[in-house]
Design an enzyme around this catalytic site. Structure first.
Site, PDB file in Angstrom:
ATOM      1  N   HIS A 186      -8.484   2.734  -2.648  1.00 47.07           N
ATOM      2  CA  HIS A 186      -9.252   3.888  -2.175  1.00 47.07           C
ATOM      3  C   HIS A 186      -9.108   4.079  -0.674  1.00 47.07           C
ATOM      4  O   HIS A 186      -8.850   3.129   0.080  1.00 47.07           O
ATOM      5  CB  HIS A 186     -10.736   3.740  -2.534  1.00 47.07           C
ATOM      6  CG  HIS A 186     -11.445   2.645  -1.789  1.00 47.07           C
ATOM      7  ND1 HIS A 186     -11.969   2.819  -0.522  1.00 47.07           N
ATOM      8  CD2 HIS A 186     -11.735   1.370  -2.133  1.00 47.07           C
ATOM      9  CE1 HIS A 186     -12.546   1.695  -0.122  1.00 47.07           C
ATOM     10  NE2 HIS A 186     -12.405   0.799  -1.075  1.00 47.07           N
ATOM     11  N   CYS A 200     -11.835  -4.424  -2.885  1.00 49.65           N
ATOM     12  CA  CYS A 200     -10.935  -3.302  -3.150  1.00 49.65           C
ATOM     13  C   CYS A 200      -9.743  -3.348  -2.199  1.00 49.65           C
ATOM     14  O   CYS A 200      -9.731  -4.100  -1.216  1.00 49.65           O
ATOM     15  CB  CYS A 200     -11.673  -1.981  -2.980  1.00 49.65           C
ATOM     16  SG  CYS A 200     -12.842  -1.606  -4.298  1.00 49.65           S
TER      17      CYS A 200
END
Length: 225
Positions: A186, A200
């Site tokens: 992301h 992440c």
């Protein structure tokens, strides 16, 4: 059709602009904030080598800085963001990013925790090389529960995409591509040169995160090592 057009734009670089040794000596040192034809040349050269310098506008901004840092990493140069003789020379004979797996799907994303790089492949050819920042390895606590910030290693695939911003418990995710449980690729406003996330794989905002979202469809294999 949009995906095909995006891929054509990324691979239409057979006549890549790269610096010869003589040209490298003639090019000035470039740093963030620089402007002019040499910056435009650099932007075109990096785009031809599958990095994402952002808009080709002759301005050395944040998008170009991330592209330069990624290029310097791949080519064994100290990632400073400053483009001097070593970087110009490397553009004449650029290295390919090291593969982190043997074989794998032809359409895939490779996330290197060692080098903090993401490489997108299409038909087994490099489409995009960019920086990432994965799990920091530090302990963190949320609502009384504590964990270690690690990005899982393994073979995964993109199973969900959100075309927008998601405000998750541990932070804001821009255009996330989920590949395992709550772990995603992301966009983030903070992509340092070292592991710093909760787990992440962060991507530079916005241009690069937008591009990854566009060229990586659901079902794409994701290899994390």
């Amino acid at each position: 059709m949009r995906l095909q057009l995006a891929l054509v734009a990324l691979t239409a670089a057979s006549a890549a602009l790269v610096a010869t040794p003589a040209q490298a000596a003639a090019h000035p040192v470039l740093k963030p904030g620089a402007k002019g034809k040499h910056v435009t040349y650099l932007q075109k050269a990096l785009k031809a080598r599958h990095y994402d310098p952002g808009a080709i506008n002759g301005r050395y901004g944040q998008d170009l800085r991330f592209a330069v840092l990624a290029f310097q990493k791949v080519n064994g140069l100290k990632p400073t963001g400053t483009v001097g003789g070593g970087t110009w020379s490397a553009l004449a004979h650029p290295r390919n990013p090291a593969r982190i797996i043997s074989g794998g799907a032809a359409n895939r994303v490779e996330v290197s925790k060692k080098h903090q790089l993401v490489v997108v492949y299409r038909n087994d050819k490099v489409q995009l090389i960019t920086l990432t920042s994965t799990g920091s390895g530090k302990r963190y606590c949320y609502k009384g529960s504590c964990s270690i910030a690690r990005t899982p290693s393994g073979d995964f695939k993109v199973y969900r995409k959100i075309n927008g911003v998601r405000h998750a418990p541990l932070g804001t995710l821009y255009k996330p591509l989920y590949f395992y449980k709550g772990y995603a690729l992301h966009g983030s406003p903070s992509v340092p040169l070292y592991p710093a996330s909760h787990g992440c794989a962060r991507l530079p905002m916005r241009h690069t995160a937008d591009l990854v979202f566009k060229i990586v469809p659901i079902g794409t294999r994701v290899y994390v090592r």
